[in-house]
Structures are given as C-alpha cells and as structure tokens.
Design an enzyme around this catalytic site. Structure first.
Site, short mmCIF file in Angstrom:
data_model
loop_
_atom_site.label_atom_id
_atom_site.label_comp_id
_atom_site.label_asym_id
_atom_site.label_seq_id
_atom_site.Cartn_x
_atom_site.Cartn_y
_atom_site.Cartn_z
N SER A 173 0.84 -1.20 0.00
CA SER A 173 0.00 0.00 0.00
C SER A 173 0.88 1.25 0.00
CB SER A 173 -0.96 0.00 1.19
OG SER A 173 -1.83 -1.10 1.15
N ASP A 426 -7.73 -6.23 -6.44
CA ASP A 426 -7.51 -5.20 -5.43
C ASP A 426 -7.95 -3.87 -6.01
OD1 ASP A 426 -6.60 -3.42 -3.52
OD2 ASP A 426 -4.47 -3.73 -3.97
N HIS A 451 -5.55 -7.20 -1.83
CA HIS A 451 -4.56 -6.20 -1.44
C HIS A 451 -3.29 -6.83 -0.86
CE1 HIS A 451 -3.73 -1.99 -0.92
NE2 HIS A 451 -3.63 -2.06 0.39
#
Length: 484
Positions: A173, A426, A451
C-alpha cells in the site's frame, strides 16, 4: 433526495478522497497474540533532516527487529512503515519471515513518523500546522535511511565493502510506495524493493478518478451474487429517502445498531460515507482465508456479505434496511462482540489526523463515482478539496503535479531493482504499475488476488498465482544479492 445528495456530495468531497486502505489502517490497533517475535527498539532521528540549525531537534522513532534467522553478513529485509502502528504490519507481513531462513536475513520494520509511537511532539504533534510541517514523505524516507545507517554500524562493520550493504526494502500500500521511493532516492543504501499494491500512479493527471470505484464494483460483481450490486445501488436511494423523516432516521438507527441516533443531514452524510468505506474495505480485504488484519473477517467477505444481503426476500424499504443491517455485520461485528456502531468517534485518532494531513499536502488521490459503478454519483473537484484542507489544517495543498516532479511520475525507466506487484482484484491496482518499466523495474500482476496478499504469510489456500508472485520475488532478491 436532490438536496441531501448535493449536501452529501459536497461535504464529503474531502473525506472520501482519503484512501480507504489508509482509513482502514488508522482506525485502531487491535489486540492480538503476536505470531512473529519482534524486539522493539528506538532511535533518535532528526526532526528535520534537511535543516542546518545549530541545535537540531530529535525525536524517538520506533522500529521492530527479528534476528532469529540472521547470520552475520546476511541481508537485512526492511519494511517501510505505513500510516499506522508498525506492529500491525509486523504481524501481517509474513512473507518476510517465511523467506528469512532462505537468505539468513535480519527482519526489520520501521515505523513512519507521526504514527504509532513515533510522535515527534508527543500528544501535541497534531496541534498546529507548525508541528505537522515535518510530516512529509521526504522526511519519512530520510528517517528510513537514517535507520539503515544505524543498522549498518551494528551488523556490517568490517564485514563487506561500503557500497554493497545488502538491504532489501519491502512495503504494501502506502508502504509499498515508500519502499519503491526509498530505492529510487537512496539506491546506494538499498539494493532493491518489493513494492506491493502501491498506488504510485494514483496522483492527479496520472489516472482517471473513476477507476477506483469501478474496480470495487468489479470485485462485488465477481464474488457476489448477480443481484448484489443492484441491491447496493438501490440501497442509496432507500437510505436517503427514508432518512428524510425523524421516524425514518430512528428506524435506521435502531436497525443498524448505531451508538448515536441519526438526527441531522450531517449524521446521514456520515452514515453514507461509513457505508461506502465498508464496501471499499470489503473489496480490498477480500482474502481467500479468514483474517484479522485490522478486524476479524471471514474468507471471501464480499461473497459472504452478498450472500447475506440477497438470499432472503424483502417486500418493502424497511425490510431492505434490515437486510443491509444483517449483511453489514459481516464487517462491523463478525465476532458478535460489538454492542453498537459508532459513526462519531469521541476522540479523533492521531493516525487519522496524520493521514488527513498527508492526503491534503502531498498524497492527493482523486476519486469520483459515476453511473457505471455501485456508488452514489460523486464528482472530483480539486479546488473544493484544497479549500477543505485549508479549512481543516490551515495549509495549502501542494501543486497536483508535485508527485510527478518529486518521484518521476510514470517515467520510471531511469530506476532499477524494483518489483511492482498488484492483485488484480484489489481496488488499488487501478493506480498501480502493470508493465515493466526498465530492464530491472518489473511489474507482476497477480490474477484474482486482493490487497498485497503476496506479502502475507504462506497459506495452504494460496493459489498458484500468489505462489508464482512470491517465487518471482525470491528470484529477484537472489539476483540483487548476486546469489544466482
């Protein structure tokens, strides 16, 4: 309906652009039994790495370390901390521990300044623009480099030459963005970077704002029943129309077990925003096994949610609201221990404040919704966004083109030794790197994956796509370390 929707659209233009994986990361630090043993250490780092004042200020930055598999001279696997407490990532990035024995590696997780316990001004870190001005990606990257230099002294002195310290950065991320940027900005300190689910192409002018919500909708279409997306779209109108009266607000408040009853348009706005975030988070965390990353969830939570929403019959709007209430508990109360749902935290979380600031000043990710997705149609307006930021923090947002200038935008051909991996289910993959950018800046696209699943621990339920991604990472790291 139009008045309330207009109110909703304009008043959450700022809030909804706070990226959901960041919003998830900052909600709270859950209590858990640590799976991986990590020693906590602190290091004094400069408040401002780029100042030449006579008496510089320092603060304590936290980092976590595991030396179980390390052999002197072996590499250091370095996780660049996200917008949250670093202990969460230390317990949910099992790939680094899984492969540490293969490389005789030291495992290190460095906390991001202004998050977790690494608060430069303690409880007053968020009290003024002056105290917040040191919360930047460049300062955070310099913190990481500072820790690397400290680790070099402790683990590599008199072992190998100065220019061959075997540090490999990992991140998912926002942490994935930082891992890639660390390699870009400090290539003499870090040999390579594994950057997973990093929305590095999500800045203004680099991607269309509608892509994110379209991808969330695709996840629900793939894993939910055919009727699920249609029911979700119908739900917005039902909620808005029902909440026009006090009786309707009371019914929603009771059905959805809200800690504080809906009373105003602003309360309804918060409810709609809360529900939108739930959908986004379910799509992002749609792992193929049960998880407790930030909160307990079943395997394939999108499917479980949609099954619960669509398998029973309802014959009026109140029946639909009750269906939503039952389905949402998959996310809000999977363990059954929660008494009520709080839309209004009584104390603003420090991490939430920090991320709001970053999303205002540097990390602007435009998101908009259209008739093509399952969300309320909502435009993106940079001027309105900047005005909200100024109102909240008294700061001016950076030029939208800042990221392109600072980190190269999509022009990555001059960099090396970076893997950009993305799970194709994702939502954040829509802002990721899908194609190789140079001879050693690679993209690895993981079919049907959520993710940054490739950085999680190995699990018997992992499919071949995930296994292949991890094999690719291992082979690349061996190449960077001259092991092949």
């Amino acid at each position: 309906m139009s008045f309330l929707l207009d109110y909703f659209i304009h008043s959450i233009a700022f809030k909804t652009c706070v990226c959901i994986f960041f919003m998830l990361n900052i909600l709270h630090v859950q209590s858990f039994e640590p799976q991986y043993s990590l020693e906590t250490r602190y290091i004094d780092v400069p408040l401002d790495h780029f100042s030449a004042v006579a008496k510089p200020k320092y603060f304590k930055l936290r980092y976590l370390i595991n030396a179980k598999y390390h052999v002197k001279g072996g590499p250091i696997f370095l996780y660049t901390g996200n917008e949250g407490d670093i202990s969460i990532y230390g317990q949910n990035t099992g790939f680094m521990f899984d492969i540490a024995p293969v490389f005789n590696a030291l495992v290190v997780f460095i906390e991001h300044r202004y998050y977790g316990q690494s608060l430069p001004f303690g409880n007053t870190s968020f009290s003024s623009p002056e105290n917040l001005r040191y919360l930047t990606t460049t300062q955070a990257l310099a913190d990481f480099a500072y820790v690397v230099n400290e680790l070099k002294k402790n683990f590599f002195e008199n072992v190998i030459s100065y220019d061959t310290y075997p540090f490999v950065a990992f991140g998912g991320s926002y942490g994935g963005m930082l891992a890639a940027w660390l390699r870009m900005k400090y290539p003499y300190l870090v040999l390579g970077a594994v950057s997973s689910s990093a929305p590095i192409f999500g800045f203004p002018g680099m991607a269309s704002c509608e892509l994110f919500y379209e991808k969330v909708t695709q996840v629900f279409e793939k894993y939910g029943r055919e009727q699920c997306v249609k029911t979700i779209k119908l739900g917005w109108d039902v909620i808005v129309n029902l909440s026009k009266t006090k009786l309707g607000m009371d019914f929603i408040s009771s059905s959805w077990k809200l800690c504080n009853r809906l009373k105003t348009n602003e309360d309804v706005e918060k409810l709609l925003n809360w529900l939108s975030n739930i959908y986004e988070n379910l799509a992002m965390l749609n792992y193929h096994y049960p998880t407790d990353f930030f909160l307990p969830l079943p395997a394939y939570p999108v499917k479980v949610f949609c099954d619960k929403l669509t398998t029973s019959y309802f014959n009026d709007t109140k029946g639909l609201i009750e269906h939503f209430s039952n389905a949402i508990e998959i996310y809000t109360n999977y363990t059954g221990k929660k008494v009520c749902n709080n839309l209004n935290s009584t104390v603003e979380d420090y991490s939430e404040r920090a991320w709001d600031y970053q999303s205002c000043t540097e990390l602007v990710f435009p998101k908009c919704s259209t008739d093509a997705d399952m969300f309320i149609t909502k435009p993106w307006n940079y001027e309105n966004y900047a005005a909200q930021c100024y109102k909240k923090f008294g700061v001016k947002a950076l030029d939208p083109g800042w990221a392109l200038m600072a980190y190269g935008g999509k022009n990555l051909k001059y960099y090396s030794n970076i893997i950009f991996s993305n799970g194709m289910m994702d939502p954040w993959s829509c802002f990721g790197v899908f194609t190789n950018r140079s001879a050693t800046v690679w993209a690895f696209n993981i079919t049907d994956a959520p993710h940054h699943v490739d950085l999680r621990h190995s699990d018997p339920a992992d499919n071949n796509y995930i296994l292949d991604a991890r094999k690719f990472h291992i082979q690349a790291i061996k190449q960077w370390l001259n092991m092949v």
